[in-house]
Design a protein around this motif. Structure first.
Motif, mmCIF file in Angstrom:
data_model
loop_
_atom_site.group_PDB
_atom_site.id
_atom_site.type_symbol
_atom_site.label_atom_id
_atom_site.label_comp_id
_atom_site.label_asym_id
_atom_site.label_seq_id
_atom_site.Cartn_x
_atom_site.Cartn_y
_atom_site.Cartn_z
ATOM 1 N N PHE A 121 4.377 8.068 -15.926
ATOM 2 C CA PHE A 121 5.790 7.693 -15.146
ATOM 3 C C PHE A 121 6.011 6.333 -15.264
ATOM 4 O O PHE A 121 5.283 5.517 -15.417
ATOM 5 C CB PHE A 121 5.191 7.974 -13.540
ATOM 6 C CG PHE A 121 6.243 7.357 -12.511
ATOM 7 C CD1 PHE A 121 7.422 8.458 -12.494
ATOM 8 C CD2 PHE A 121 6.045 6.112 -12.144
ATOM 9 C CE1 PHE A 121 8.332 7.822 -11.659
ATOM 10 C CE2 PHE A 121 7.047 5.872 -11.036
ATOM 11 C CZ PHE A 121 8.025 6.721 -10.784
ATOM 12 N N ARG A 122 7.339 6.058 -15.463
ATOM 13 C CA ARG A 122 7.862 4.666 -15.693
ATOM 14 C C ARG A 122 8.705 4.143 -14.405
ATOM 15 O O ARG A 122 9.886 4.784 -14.127
ATOM 16 C CB ARG A 122 8.735 4.790 -16.798
ATOM 17 C CG ARG A 122 8.066 4.922 -18.259
ATOM 18 C CD ARG A 122 8.813 4.258 -19.325
ATOM 19 N NE ARG A 122 10.161 5.017 -19.615
ATOM 20 C CZ ARG A 122 10.462 6.138 -20.467
ATOM 21 N NH1 ARG A 122 9.533 6.528 -21.054
ATOM 22 N NH2 ARG A 122 11.825 6.331 -20.340
ATOM 23 N N PRO A 123 8.265 3.275 -13.757
ATOM 24 C CA PRO A 123 9.044 2.838 -12.477
ATOM 25 C C PRO A 123 10.253 1.929 -12.977
ATOM 26 O O PRO A 123 10.344 1.604 -13.882
ATOM 27 C CB PRO A 123 7.962 1.834 -11.803
ATOM 28 C CG PRO A 123 6.596 2.123 -12.541
ATOM 29 C CD PRO A 123 6.904 2.675 -13.698
ATOM 30 N N PRO A 124 11.211 2.409 -12.076
ATOM 31 C CA PRO A 124 12.759 1.705 -12.383
ATOM 32 C C PRO A 124 12.580 0.366 -12.226
ATOM 33 O O PRO A 124 13.718 -0.336 -12.466
ATOM 34 C CB PRO A 124 13.585 2.623 -11.640
ATOM 35 C CG PRO A 124 12.703 2.938 -10.644
ATOM 36 C CD PRO A 124 11.441 3.195 -10.996
ATOM 37 N N GLY A 125 11.882 -0.168 -11.387
ATOM 38 C CA GLY A 125 11.768 -1.614 -11.225
ATOM 39 C C GLY A 125 10.537 -2.128 -10.269
ATOM 40 O O GLY A 125 9.710 -1.318 -10.196
ATOM 41 N N GLU A 126 10.497 -3.104 -9.545
ATOM 42 C CA GLU A 126 9.547 -3.739 -8.743
ATOM 43 C C GLU A 126 9.141 -2.766 -7.575
ATOM 44 O O GLU A 126 10.357 -2.347 -6.911
ATOM 45 C CB GLU A 126 9.591 -5.120 -8.416
ATOM 46 C CG GLU A 126 9.691 -6.110 -9.610
ATOM 47 C CD GLU A 126 10.050 -7.520 -8.990
ATOM 48 O OE1 GLU A 126 10.711 -7.441 -8.037
ATOM 49 O OE2 GLU A 126 9.637 -8.329 -10.128
ATOM 50 N N MET A 127 7.952 -2.223 -7.535
ATOM 51 C CA MET A 127 7.696 -1.616 -6.203
ATOM 52 C C MET A 127 7.484 -2.196 -5.138
ATOM 53 O O MET A 127 6.936 -3.258 -4.808
ATOM 54 C CB MET A 127 6.420 -0.608 -6.561
ATOM 55 C CG MET A 127 6.010 0.447 -5.640
ATOM 56 S SD MET A 127 5.047 -0.210 -4.280
ATOM 57 C CE MET A 127 3.577 -0.440 -4.940
ATOM 58 N N LEU A 128 8.255 -1.791 -3.794
ATOM 59 C CA LEU A 128 8.460 -2.441 -2.786
ATOM 60 C C LEU A 128 7.532 -1.335 -1.653
ATOM 61 O O LEU A 128 7.014 -1.927 -0.709
ATOM 62 C CB LEU A 128 9.580 -2.900 -2.209
ATOM 63 C CG LEU A 128 9.684 -3.760 -0.933
ATOM 64 C CD1 LEU A 128 8.898 -5.075 -1.311
ATOM 65 C CD2 LEU A 128 11.185 -3.988 -0.494
ATOM 66 N N VAL A 129 7.903 -0.193 -1.563
ATOM 67 C CA VAL A 129 7.361 0.894 -0.702
ATOM 68 C C VAL A 129 6.376 1.475 -1.090
ATOM 69 O O VAL A 129 6.967 2.334 -2.471
ATOM 70 C CB VAL A 129 8.486 1.540 0.044
ATOM 71 C CG1 VAL A 129 7.814 2.492 1.182
ATOM 72 C CG2 VAL A 129 9.463 0.386 0.690
ATOM 73 N N ALA A 130 5.302 1.841 -0.761
ATOM 74 C CA ALA A 130 4.448 2.944 -1.223
ATOM 75 C C ALA A 130 3.894 3.429 0.137
ATOM 76 O O ALA A 130 3.205 2.799 0.866
ATOM 77 C CB ALA A 130 3.254 2.423 -2.080
ATOM 78 N N THR A 131 4.027 4.612 0.415
ATOM 79 C CA THR A 131 3.771 5.456 1.483
ATOM 80 C C THR A 131 3.107 6.745 1.275
ATOM 81 O O THR A 131 3.430 7.556 0.316
ATOM 82 C CB THR A 131 4.807 5.544 2.316
ATOM 83 O OG1 THR A 131 5.583 4.454 2.708
ATOM 84 C CG2 THR A 131 4.413 6.110 3.692
#
Length: 431
Positions: A121-131
């Motif tokens: 998996f390649r995140p599209p940017g900086e992660m801010l929300v993880a739920t």
């Protein structure tokens, strides 16, 4: 209906009609059966990363035998890893949401055996929300095992019954050992449609309340800078009261102009962030109203907790913006006052300059008149001299006239003639 459609087919349709009609269905919620595990992530996605993220999603979908998203799609979902992966593109962030049934016999928030967020998996940017959200039946959290609150820190927990008492929602708004905030929904008679709507709204509350708080660090960073501009404005205003001279006032105006430019730069740099924070906070309020919270055993509701925690941050944002607006008005007034003073001083300088020019013109006129008087005498002298020469040569023409008498008699006549001629020429030039 067939006749109606045939009639519509011949009409000119607005090019935006389909998009406008479809907008209300742009992000529909899904039917969700109990039990369910939901993993939800939101990533800040700068414009430069949007194309790469869409390309990765297309590649990911094809690798799992699913079609990729359309080029203009803002929502796409596929079946993968025994569940459903939902991709959504928002204005400044992208969300990936995966939901699947829990492993058989697993307790709430137990490790999920499979998900699509592995090494590929390649995140599209900086992660801010993880739920992580777990939707469970009431029988899965019996009181004998600690009940639904046993999975959260007691001091932080917020719980409320929602959707007319058909569900209990619990969270502590804190990250667990996996770095995700936990949300628990206890099904007390939810329909699959109600479950889908409730899950989506709770995830939106968690997402938007987090993004709304992004404005607070900006406001805290901006506070000292605004205070510095306020102090410098005060100093310049005090100097304005006692300043004299055009050069000093121009110096003060230059300083006020620099302060205005600094303030406008700060306002421009934070306008989007502050506006987005207010919009996100409003969405949170609307979602909280939609789930119709009621208190549960004396615990704080989600709405009450978020009001206590986020309302001060929103007030800070508004206070900074109000200070910026008030400061801009004061800078404008001070600048206008200083420009008025400079204009008055320039008018006084122009008046003095005109007076000086008038004095020089009068002196020049007097000098000209003096020169004219001298020129009359000089021209008359030469003309009289010519008359004298003619008188002395009168014998050549058999004229017996005394040259001295003739010359003396010609003097007043010549002077009068020259004076009249000079005056006529000056009058002609005046006209």
């Amino acid at each position: 209906m067939a006749g109606e459609q045939k009639g519509l087919a011949g009409w000119l349709v607005h090019p935006m009609r389909a998009r406008v009609i479809g907008e209300v269905h742009a992000r529909p919620f899904r039917l969700i059966e109990t039990p369910r595990v939901v993993l939800h992530y939101a990533f800040m996605t700068p414009p430069a990363a949007v194309a790469a993220d869409r390309a990765f999603l297309t590649e990911f979908c094809r690798a799992h035998g699913e079609p990729g998203p359309d080029s203009d799609a803002s929502l796409h979902q596929i079946r993968v890893a025994g569940g459903t992966l939902r991709w959504e593109r928002h204005s400044e962030f992208t969300t990936y949401t995966f939901d699947a049934p829990p492993d058989p016999g697993a307790r709430p928030f137990a490790s999920l055996g499979r998900d699509p967020f592995g090494l590929g998996f390649r995140p599209p940017g900086e992660m801010l929300v993880a739920t992580r959200l777990d939707l469970v039946a009431e029988s899965a959290v019996p009181e004998t095992a600690g009940g639904p609150l046993a999975f959260f820190e007691e001091v932080w927990v917020s719980a409320s019954t929602v959707v007319d008492g058909t569900a209990l929602i619990v969270t502590d708004f804190r990250a667990d050992g996996d770095g995700r905030t936990r949300i628990l929904i206890v099904d007390r008679g939810l329909h699959a449609r109600q479950s889908g709507a409730l899950v989506q709204r709770l995830l939106e509350i968690e997402t938007y309340r987090t993004f709304a708080m992004l404005g607070l660090p900006e406001a805290q960073r901006l506070g000292p800078l605004v205070a510095d501009i306020e102090q410098r404005l005060l100093e310049n205003t005090e100097a304005l009261r006692t300043s004299h001279g055009l050069s000093r006032n121009r110096e003060l105006l230059g300083e006020l102009t620099r302060l205005s430019a600094e303030l406008e730069a700060l306002a421009a740099a934070t306008a989007f962030r502050f506006g987005a924070s207010r919009a996100y906070d409003e969405i949170v309020r609307l979602r909280l109203d939609a789930i119709r919270e009621e208190t549960y055993e004396g615990y704080s509701t989600w709405g009450a907790f978020l009001t206590r925690r986020t309302a001060p941050a929103m007030r800070t944002l508004r206070a900074i913006q109000d200070r910026q607006g008030d400061l801009a008005i004061r800078l404008g007034r001070a600048g206008d006052l200083l420009r008025t003073r400079i204009d008055v001083e320039l008018e006084e300088q122009n008046r003095d300059l005109l007076d000086s020019m008038n004095r020089r013109a009068r002196l020049q006129l007097r000098l000209q008149q003096t020169v004219e008087g001298l020129s009359v005498a000089a021209v008359s002298y030469y003309i009289v001299g010519l008359v004298g020469y003619l008188a002395k040569g009168g014998k050549l023409f058999h004229l017996e006239v005394d040259p001295g008498i003739l010359t003396a008699a010609a003097v007043p006549l010549v002077i009068a003639f020259v004076w009249w001629t000079v005056r006529r020429i000056r009058k002609h030039h005046d006209e």
